[in-house]
Scaffold this motif. Structure first.
Motif, PDB file in Angstrom:
ATOM      1  N   ASN A   1      -7.377   5.053  -8.586  1.00  0.00           N
ATOM      2  CA  ASN A   1      -6.983   4.385  -9.830  1.00  0.00           C
ATOM      3  C   ASN A   1      -5.491   4.634 -10.051  1.00  0.00           C
ATOM      4  O   ASN A   1      -5.092   5.427 -10.900  1.00  0.00           O
ATOM      5  CB  ASN A   1      -7.818   4.941 -10.997  1.00  0.00           C
ATOM      6  CG  ASN A   1      -7.466   4.310 -12.328  1.00  0.00           C
ATOM      7  OD1 ASN A   1      -6.711   3.341 -12.406  1.00  0.00           O
ATOM      8  ND2 ASN A   1      -8.023   4.864 -13.394  1.00  0.00           N
ATOM      9  N   THR A   2      -4.668   3.953  -9.290  1.00  0.00           N
ATOM     10  CA  THR A   2      -3.227   4.217  -9.329  1.00  0.00           C
ATOM     11  C   THR A   2      -2.620   4.027 -10.723  1.00  0.00           C
ATOM     12  O   THR A   2      -1.872   4.900 -11.198  1.00  0.00           O
ATOM     13  CB  THR A   2      -2.483   3.345  -8.302  1.00  0.00           C
ATOM     14  OG1 THR A   2      -3.085   3.508  -7.018  1.00  0.00           O
ATOM     15  CG2 THR A   2      -1.018   3.741  -8.213  1.00  0.00           C
TER      16      THR A   2
ATOM     17  N   GLY B   1       0.816  -1.207   0.000  1.00  0.00           N
ATOM     18  CA  GLY B   1       0.000   0.000   0.000  1.00  0.00           C
ATOM     19  C   GLY B   1       0.849   1.255   0.000  1.00  0.00           C
ATOM     20  O   GLY B   1       0.518   2.242  -0.673  1.00  0.00           O
ATOM     21  N   GLU B   2       1.946   1.212   0.726  1.00  0.00           N
ATOM     22  CA  GLU B   2       2.840   2.375   0.792  1.00  0.00           C
ATOM     23  C   GLU B   2       3.460   2.669  -0.576  1.00  0.00           C
ATOM     24  O   GLU B   2       3.576   3.840  -0.979  1.00  0.00           O
ATOM     25  CB  GLU B   2       3.933   2.114   1.822  1.00  0.00           C
ATOM     26  CG  GLU B   2       4.833   3.311   2.105  1.00  0.00           C
ATOM     27  CD  GLU B   2       4.125   4.419   2.873  1.00  0.00           C
ATOM     28  OE1 GLU B   2       4.653   5.546   2.898  1.00  0.00           O
ATOM     29  OE2 GLU B   2       3.035   4.167   3.428  1.00  0.00           O
ATOM     30  N   VAL B   3       3.833   1.616  -1.294  1.00  0.00           N
ATOM     31  CA  VAL B   3       4.406   1.797  -2.624  1.00  0.00           C
ATOM     32  C   VAL B   3       3.378   2.436  -3.555  1.00  0.00           C
ATOM     33  O   VAL B   3       3.683   3.362  -4.318  1.00  0.00           O
ATOM     34  CB  VAL B   3       4.903   0.451  -3.190  1.00  0.00           C
ATOM     35  CG1 VAL B   3       5.291   0.600  -4.669  1.00  0.00           C
ATOM     36  CG2 VAL B   3       6.097  -0.051  -2.393  1.00  0.00           C
ATOM     37  N   SER B   4       2.155   1.949  -3.502  1.00  0.00           N
ATOM     38  CA  SER B   4       1.088   2.517  -4.332  1.00  0.00           C
ATOM     39  C   SER B   4       0.827   3.968  -3.962  1.00  0.00           C
ATOM     40  O   SER B   4       0.648   4.833  -4.841  1.00  0.00           O
ATOM     41  CB  SER B   4      -0.200   1.702  -4.171  1.00  0.00           C
ATOM     42  OG  SER B   4      -0.063   0.413  -4.707  1.00  0.00           O
ATOM     43  N   TRP B   5       0.800   4.255  -2.653  1.00  0.00           N
ATOM     44  CA  TRP B   5       0.561   5.619  -2.190  1.00  0.00           C
ATOM     45  C   TRP B   5       1.655   6.570  -2.686  1.00  0.00           C
ATOM     46  O   TRP B   5       1.376   7.670  -3.166  1.00  0.00           O
ATOM     47  CB  TRP B   5       0.503   5.632  -0.665  1.00  0.00           C
ATOM     48  CG  TRP B   5       0.542   7.010  -0.059  1.00  0.00           C
ATOM     49  CD1 TRP B   5       1.614   7.636   0.495  1.00  0.00           C
ATOM     50  CD2 TRP B   5      -0.538   7.930   0.035  1.00  0.00           C
ATOM     51  NE1 TRP B   5       1.276   8.888   0.928  1.00  0.00           N
ATOM     52  CE2 TRP B   5      -0.047   9.097   0.666  1.00  0.00           C
ATOM     53  CE3 TRP B   5      -1.885   7.880  -0.348  1.00  0.00           C
ATOM     54  CZ2 TRP B   5      -0.852  10.200   0.914  1.00  0.00           C
ATOM     55  CZ3 TRP B   5      -2.681   8.987  -0.102  1.00  0.00           C
ATOM     56  CH2 TRP B   5      -2.163  10.135   0.530  1.00  0.00           C
ATOM     57  N   ASN B   6       2.879   6.130  -2.593  1.00  0.00           N
ATOM     58  CA  ASN B   6       3.996   6.974  -3.026  1.00  0.00           C
ATOM     59  C   ASN B   6       3.927   7.271  -4.525  1.00  0.00           C
ATOM     60  O   ASN B   6       4.194   8.404  -4.956  1.00  0.00           O
ATOM     61  CB  ASN B   6       5.327   6.313  -2.675  1.00  0.00           C
ATOM     62  CG  ASN B   6       5.614   6.341  -1.191  1.00  0.00           C
ATOM     63  OD1 ASN B   6       5.089   7.180  -0.453  1.00  0.00           O
ATOM     64  ND2 ASN B   6       6.441   5.416  -0.726  1.00  0.00           N
TER      65      ASN B   6
ATOM     66  N   LEU C   1       1.227   7.317  -6.344  1.00  0.00           N
ATOM     67  CA  LEU C   1       0.094   8.220  -6.544  1.00  0.00           C
ATOM     68  C   LEU C   1       0.502   9.661  -6.259  1.00  0.00           C
ATOM     69  O   LEU C   1       0.175  10.583  -7.019  1.00  0.00           O
ATOM     70  CB  LEU C   1      -1.056   7.797  -5.628  1.00  0.00           C
ATOM     71  CG  LEU C   1      -2.430   8.401  -5.903  1.00  0.00           C
ATOM     72  CD1 LEU C   1      -3.000   7.877  -7.208  1.00  0.00           C
ATOM     73  CD2 LEU C   1      -3.387   8.079  -4.751  1.00  0.00           C
ATOM     74  N   GLN C   2       1.245   9.853  -5.179  1.00  0.00           N
ATOM     75  CA  GLN C   2       1.681  11.214  -4.831  1.00  0.00           C
ATOM     76  C   GLN C   2       2.726  11.745  -5.814  1.00  0.00           C
ATOM     77  O   GLN C   2       2.740  12.943  -6.130  1.00  0.00           O
ATOM     78  CB  GLN C   2       2.234  11.235  -3.405  1.00  0.00           C
ATOM     79  CG  GLN C   2       1.229  10.799  -2.342  1.00  0.00           C
ATOM     80  CD  GLN C   2      -0.166  11.376  -2.560  1.00  0.00           C
ATOM     81  OE1 GLN C   2      -0.340  12.589  -2.712  1.00  0.00           O
ATOM     82  NE2 GLN C   2      -1.167  10.505  -2.578  1.00  0.00           N
ATOM     83  N   GLN C   3       3.595  10.866  -6.300  1.00  0.00           N
ATOM     84  CA  GLN C   3       4.559  11.285  -7.310  1.00  0.00           C
ATOM     85  C   GLN C   3       3.843  11.746  -8.586  1.00  0.00           C
ATOM     86  O   GLN C   3       4.247  12.736  -9.218  1.00  0.00           O
ATOM     87  CB  GLN C   3       5.516  10.134  -7.631  1.00  0.00           C
ATOM     88  CG  GLN C   3       6.490   9.808  -6.510  1.00  0.00           C
ATOM     89  CD  GLN C   3       7.236   8.513  -6.753  1.00  0.00           C
ATOM     90  OE1 GLN C   3       7.214   7.972  -7.866  1.00  0.00           O
ATOM     91  NE2 GLN C   3       7.901   7.994  -5.729  1.00  0.00           N
ATOM     92  N   SER C   4       2.790  11.033  -8.943  1.00  0.00           N
ATOM     93  CA  SER C   4       2.009  11.399 -10.122  1.00  0.00           C
ATOM     94  C   SER C   4       1.349  12.758  -9.915  1.00  0.00           C
ATOM     95  O   SER C   4       1.342  13.613 -10.816  1.00  0.00           O
ATOM     96  CB  SER C   4       0.946  10.330 -10.411  1.00  0.00           C
ATOM     97  OG  SER C   4       1.544   9.067 -10.627  1.00  0.00           O
ATOM     98  N   ARG C   5       0.814  12.964  -8.734  1.00  0.00           N
ATOM     99  CA  ARG C   5       0.174  14.238  -8.400  1.00  0.00           C
ATOM    100  C   ARG C   5       1.197  15.388  -8.455  1.00  0.00           C
ATOM    101  O   ARG C   5       0.921  16.463  -8.992  1.00  0.00           O
ATOM    102  CB  ARG C   5      -0.441  14.139  -7.003  1.00  0.00           C
ATOM    103  CG  ARG C   5      -1.432  15.257  -6.677  1.00  0.00           C
ATOM    104  CD  ARG C   5      -1.869  15.201  -5.207  1.00  0.00           C
ATOM    105  NE  ARG C   5      -2.186  13.871  -4.732  1.00  0.00           N
ATOM    106  CZ  ARG C   5      -3.361  13.271  -4.909  1.00  0.00           C
ATOM    107  NH1 ARG C   5      -4.326  13.892  -5.546  1.00  0.00           N
ATOM    108  NH2 ARG C   5      -3.573  12.059  -4.433  1.00  0.00           N
ATOM    109  N   GLN C   6       2.362  15.145  -7.900  1.00  0.00           N
ATOM    110  CA  GLN C   6       3.413  16.170  -7.884  1.00  0.00           C
ATOM    111  C   GLN C   6       3.888  16.505  -9.295  1.00  0.00           C
ATOM    112  O   GLN C   6       4.146  17.671  -9.615  1.00  0.00           O
ATOM    113  CB  GLN C   6       4.581  15.686  -7.025  1.00  0.00           C
ATOM    114  CG  GLN C   6       4.269  15.629  -5.531  1.00  0.00           C
ATOM    115  CD  GLN C   6       5.293  14.836  -4.741  1.00  0.00           C
ATOM    116  OE1 GLN C   6       6.321  14.429  -5.286  1.00  0.00           O
ATOM    117  NE2 GLN C   6       5.016  14.598  -3.464  1.00  0.00           N
TER     118      GLN C   6
END
Length: 382
Positions: free
Chosen positions: A239-240, A38-43, A45-50
């Motif tokens: 939707n990662t 989950g942490e890998v997916s979250w990271n 997702l945030q990289q994509s947002r950034q």
């Protein structure tokens, strides 16, 4: 095949598809899960947002992922209505908005909200002074599209924003679905815009992806309640793979934006210069800076739009009637109707919409095909 229907949808970029497939296979944990997957997916997702925020010159927390433009439009409109209904129930929009905006407004009218629909001139453009005149003490939202999806008019977003600086409590939303990658970010992200909506499939990202720009500090009620995802504003498991692919697509888009816009303008002008010489042709879009580079709307007056579309299709050239979202429905074209174009002319309108894969050679093929078809239509035209 010549594909001139990019405003309806675009083909997913092969590099973007590779990103989607790779993430789907390797990074499939739920971003809300506490474990490492989950942490890998979250990271990611945030990289994509950034990445998206950096490319557009905004803050990462101002990018909220959605399923596309229609969700974004509905969310900002209805989310504003819910969040600000105690302050008023009046909304201002234009008479030429996309159906996602127009129908959302109609739904709010059924719930007791009042909507002012601004008129447009002969080019489909609102007058900013009409916005100022329409503002009331109970106005909570102004919603104006950046680029008209039917004829390509660029609306005076910056001028409207200048007016709204005197009304800081009114939300200002821009439907930017047709604007991204067209060299007008300075219009879409003028400092008074509070919300802007985007759809991934318009720029080679997967369908079912998109995002809303939401200015920090602006109040917006969720449209989808759930587990607190997207800052508690948009519930549902993220939707990662789609969002990572969306970020990749925007990066590729921005890398060649100026070159693409220049080529699109040349293609558009070459077609305009050719077809405008025919006596039964009415061109609604112009090639100047007041219109987007990629949309060209015209009519062969006396030949229905769907007849023209299918005639080009038979020759492996794909165009559309004025809006893919309403082309299969027996309804007036909202933009041409608002421009007071007679219905017998409006029903003949078709749209050519360009993308980064189109070429000047394709414009020449289109023009040669147009000559052939026009000659065949002479029996209809009389």
């Amino acid at each position: 095949m010549i594909y001139f229907d990019n405003s309806a949808t675009t083909k997913i970029n092969s590099e973007v598809l590779d990103t989607y497939n790779t993430v789907s296979k390797k990074i499939w944990g739920n971003p809300s899960s506490l474990h490492n997957m989950g942490e890998v997916s979250w990271n990611l997702l945030q990289q994509s947002r950034q990445q998206i925020a950096k490319l557009l010159g905004v803050q990462p927390g101002e990018i909220i992922f959605t399923s596309g433009g229609s969700e974004g439009d509905n969310w900002v409109i209805k989310g504003t209505a819910l969040a600000k209904r105690q302050f008023g129930k009046h909304i201002i929009t234009s008479s030429v908005e996309h159906a996602a905006v127009r129908n959302a407004m109609h739904q709010l009218e059924d719930l007791g909200f009042e909507v002012t629909y601004l008129p447009v001139d002969s080019e489909g453009r609102i007058n900013p002074e009409d916005v100022k005149a329409a503002i009331r003490p109970d106005t909570i939202l102004v919603s104006i599209m950046a680029v008209n999806n039917e004829i390509g008019t660029i609306q005076p977003i910056r001028e409207v924003g200048a007016i709204l600086k005197d009304y800081p409590r009114i939300h200002f939303m821009v439907d930017a679905v047709q604007a991204i990658g067209k060299g007008i970010d300075d219009v879409v992200f003028s400092d008074r815009v509070d919300f802007a909506t985007f759809s991934g499939h318009k720029f080679h990202a997967p369908r079912g992806t998109g995002f809303v720009y939401k200015k920090n500090g602006r109040q917006l009620a969720p449209l989808i309640d759930g587990g607190g995802q997207e800052q508690g504003l948009r519930g549902g498991t993220e939707n990662t793979p789609g969002d990572a692919a969306l970020a990749k697509s925007i990066r590729l888009l921005k890398e060649k934006e100026s070159t693409v816009v220049n080529t699109e303008r040349q293609i558009k002008q070459r077609i305009i210069d050719h077809i405008k010489t025919f006596p039964h042709v009415k061109v609604f879009s112009k090639g100047n800076d007041g219109f987007a580079s990629h949309i060209l709307c015209f009519a062969i007056v006396g030949v229905r739009g769907e007849t023209v579309v299918h005639a080009f299709e038979d020759r492996n050239i794909y165009i559309s009637t004025t809006s893919a979202c309403s082309s299969k429905k027996d309804t007036e074209t909202s933009t041409l109707s608002a421009m007071n174009v007679p219905q017998n002319i409006a029903e003949c309108a078709v749209r050519v919409s360009l993308g980064d894969q189109n070429t000047l050679e394709e414009a020449d093929v289109f023009n040669d095909t147009f000559d052939e078809l026009y000659d065949g239509f002479k029996k209809i035209l009389g």
